[in-house]
Scaffold this motif. Structure first.
Motif, PDB file in Angstrom:
ATOM      1  N   ASN A 230       9.980  -8.442  -0.889  1.00  0.00           N
ATOM      2  CA  ASN A 230       9.694  -7.638  -2.077  1.00  0.00           C
ATOM      3  C   ASN A 230       8.834  -6.422  -1.734  1.00  0.00           C
ATOM      4  N   ILE A 231       8.298  -6.385  -0.529  1.00  0.00           N
ATOM      5  CA  ILE A 231       7.506  -5.238  -0.067  1.00  0.00           C
ATOM      6  C   ILE A 231       8.420  -4.371   0.789  1.00  0.00           C
ATOM      7  N   SER A 232       8.488  -3.084   0.475  1.00  0.00           N
ATOM      8  CA  SER A 232       9.388  -2.193   1.212  1.00  0.00           C
ATOM      9  C   SER A 232       8.881  -1.946   2.634  1.00  0.00           C
ATOM     10  N   ASN A 233       9.822  -1.599   3.494  1.00  0.00           N
ATOM     11  CA  ASN A 233       9.473  -1.250   4.871  1.00  0.00           C
ATOM     12  C   ASN A 233       8.490  -0.083   4.901  1.00  0.00           C
ATOM     13  N   GLN A 234       8.722   0.904   4.054  1.00  0.00           N
ATOM     14  CA  GLN A 234       7.842   2.072   4.021  1.00  0.00           C
ATOM     15  C   GLN A 234       6.433   1.700   3.597  1.00  0.00           C
ATOM     16  N   ARG A 235       6.310   0.834   2.615  1.00  0.00           N
ATOM     17  CA  ARG A 235       4.984   0.438   2.138  1.00  0.00           C
ATOM     18  C   ARG A 235       4.206  -0.266   3.255  1.00  0.00           C
ATOM     19  N   ILE A 236       4.859  -1.171   3.975  1.00  0.00           N
ATOM     20  CA  ILE A 236       4.189  -1.860   5.087  1.00  0.00           C
ATOM     21  C   ILE A 236       3.770  -0.853   6.144  1.00  0.00           C
ATOM     22  N   ALA A 237       4.653   0.070   6.474  1.00  0.00           N
ATOM     23  CA  ALA A 237       4.323   1.097   7.463  1.00  0.00           C
ATOM     24  C   ALA A 237       3.095   1.889   7.025  1.00  0.00           C
ATOM     25  N   ASP A 238       3.030   2.232   5.751  1.00  0.00           N
ATOM     26  CA  ASP A 238       1.871   2.959   5.228  1.00  0.00           C
ATOM     27  C   ASP A 238       0.599   2.126   5.355  1.00  0.00           C
ATOM     28  N   TRP A 239       0.686   0.843   5.036  1.00  0.00           N
ATOM     29  CA  TRP A 239      -0.490  -0.026   5.055  1.00  0.00           C
ATOM     30  C   TRP A 239      -1.060  -0.223   6.443  1.00  0.00           C
ATOM     31  N   ILE A 240      -0.204  -0.249   7.464  1.00  0.00           N
ATOM     32  CA  ILE A 240      -0.718  -0.565   8.808  1.00  0.00           C
ATOM     33  C   ILE A 240      -1.161   0.657   9.601  1.00  0.00           C
ATOM     34  N   ARG A 241      -0.982   1.840   9.076  1.00  0.00           N
ATOM     35  CA  ARG A 241      -1.341   3.045   9.834  1.00  0.00           C
ATOM     36  C   ARG A 241      -2.845   3.259   9.991  1.00  0.00           C
ATOM     37  N   ASP A 242      -3.602   2.953   8.976  1.00  0.00           N
ATOM     38  CA  ASP A 242      -5.027   3.287   8.989  1.00  0.00           C
ATOM     39  C   ASP A 242      -5.871   2.202   9.638  1.00  0.00           C
ATOM     40  N   ASP A 243      -6.836   2.646  10.435  1.00  0.00           N
ATOM     41  CA  ASP A 243      -7.811   1.731  11.026  1.00  0.00           C
ATOM     42  C   ASP A 243      -8.755   1.223   9.939  1.00  0.00           C
ATOM     43  N   ASP A 244      -9.308   0.056  10.166  1.00  0.00           N
ATOM     44  CA  ASP A 244     -10.324  -0.502   9.275  1.00  0.00           C
ATOM     45  C   ASP A 244     -11.423  -1.101  10.142  1.00  0.00           C
ATOM     46  N   GLU A 245     -12.463  -0.316  10.368  1.00  0.00           N
ATOM     47  CA  GLU A 245     -13.545  -0.763  11.243  1.00  0.00           C
ATOM     48  C   GLU A 245     -14.237  -2.005  10.708  1.00  0.00           C
ATOM     49  N   ASP A 246     -14.326  -2.145   9.393  1.00  0.00           N
ATOM     50  CA  ASP A 246     -14.991  -3.313   8.806  1.00  0.00           C
ATOM     51  C   ASP A 246     -14.247  -4.609   9.111  1.00  0.00           C
ATOM     52  N   ASP A 247     -12.948  -4.502   9.349  1.00  0.00           N
ATOM     53  CA  ASP A 247     -12.124  -5.685   9.593  1.00  0.00           C
ATOM     54  C   ASP A 247     -11.634  -5.742  11.041  1.00  0.00           C
ATOM     55  N   ASP A 248     -12.214  -4.911  11.917  1.00  0.00           N
ATOM     56  CA  ASP A 248     -11.808  -4.860  13.322  1.00  0.00           C
ATOM     57  C   ASP A 248     -10.293  -4.690  13.445  1.00  0.00           C
ATOM     58  N   PHE A 249      -9.759  -3.741  12.672  1.00  0.00           N
ATOM     59  CA  PHE A 249      -8.323  -3.506  12.629  1.00  0.00           C
ATOM     60  C   PHE A 249      -8.024  -2.106  13.122  1.00  0.00           C
ATOM     61  N   THR A 250      -7.212  -2.009  14.176  1.00  0.00           N
ATOM     62  CA  THR A 250      -6.751  -0.724  14.678  1.00  0.00           C
ATOM     63  C   THR A 250      -5.312  -0.562  14.227  1.00  0.00           C
ATOM     64  N   GLY A 251      -5.061   0.450  13.451  1.00  0.00           N
ATOM     65  CA  GLY A 251      -3.738   0.669  12.879  1.00  0.00           C
ATOM     66  C   GLY A 251      -2.682   1.001  13.918  1.00  0.00           C
ATOM     67  N   TYR A 252      -1.450   1.063  13.457  1.00  0.00           N
ATOM     68  CA  TYR A 252      -0.309   1.376  14.320  1.00  0.00           C
ATOM     69  C   TYR A 252       0.572   2.382  13.592  1.00  0.00           C
ATOM     70  N   PRO A 253       1.003   3.445  14.288  1.00  0.00           N
ATOM     71  CA  PRO A 253       1.783   4.497  13.639  1.00  0.00           C
ATOM     72  C   PRO A 253       3.270   4.150  13.508  1.00  0.00           C
ATOM     73  N   ALA A 254       3.576   3.043  12.852  1.00  0.00           N
ATOM     74  CA  ALA A 254       4.968   2.615  12.681  1.00  0.00           C
ATOM     75  C   ALA A 254       5.611   3.345  11.512  1.00  0.00           C
ATOM     76  N   GLY A 255       6.899   3.498  11.612  1.00  0.00           N
ATOM     77  CA  GLY A 255       7.685   4.023  10.506  1.00  0.00           C
ATOM     78  C   GLY A 255       8.491   2.895   9.882  1.00  0.00           C
ATOM     79  N   LYS A 256       9.212   3.220   8.833  1.00  0.00           N
ATOM     80  CA  LYS A 256       9.976   2.187   8.133  1.00  0.00           C
ATOM     81  C   LYS A 256      11.060   1.578   9.006  1.00  0.00           C
ATOM     82  N   ASP A 257      11.607   2.343   9.939  1.00  0.00           N
ATOM     83  CA  ASP A 257      12.640   1.804  10.827  1.00  0.00           C
ATOM     84  C   ASP A 257      12.062   0.763  11.776  1.00  0.00           C
TER      85      ASP A 257
END
Length: 81
Positions: free
Chosen positions: A39-66
């Protein structure tokens, strides 16, 4: 498997899969949940994982919907016709 062969196996994984492997257990569970939820689009997931979150020790990834679509297919998460 010989120790020396492990690097070759890792090098064959797509960069996105190596990134997922590098995540903390809790962050990986979140990403895996998103990938499984069709139910979550590929594009939405790609958008969510791009940004780093230092508070959560998360380094984003520049993925696209493909990239997300490929990862979903590799896990068997596809919509049936």
């Amino acid at each position: 498997m010989a120790l020396a062969d492990r690097k070759q196996l890792d090098d064959k994984k797509p960069a996105f899969e190596r990134w997922i492997d590098s995540l903390s257990t809790s962050n990986r569970a979140v990403i895996d949940g998103w990938l499984a939820d069709l139910n979550i689009s590929n594009q939405r997931i790609a958008d969510w994982i791009r940004d780093d979150d230092e508070d959560d020790d998360f380094t984003g990834y520049p993925a696209g919907k493909d990239t997300i679509a490929i990862a979903r297919r590799a896990r068997g998460f596809v919509r049936s016709a």
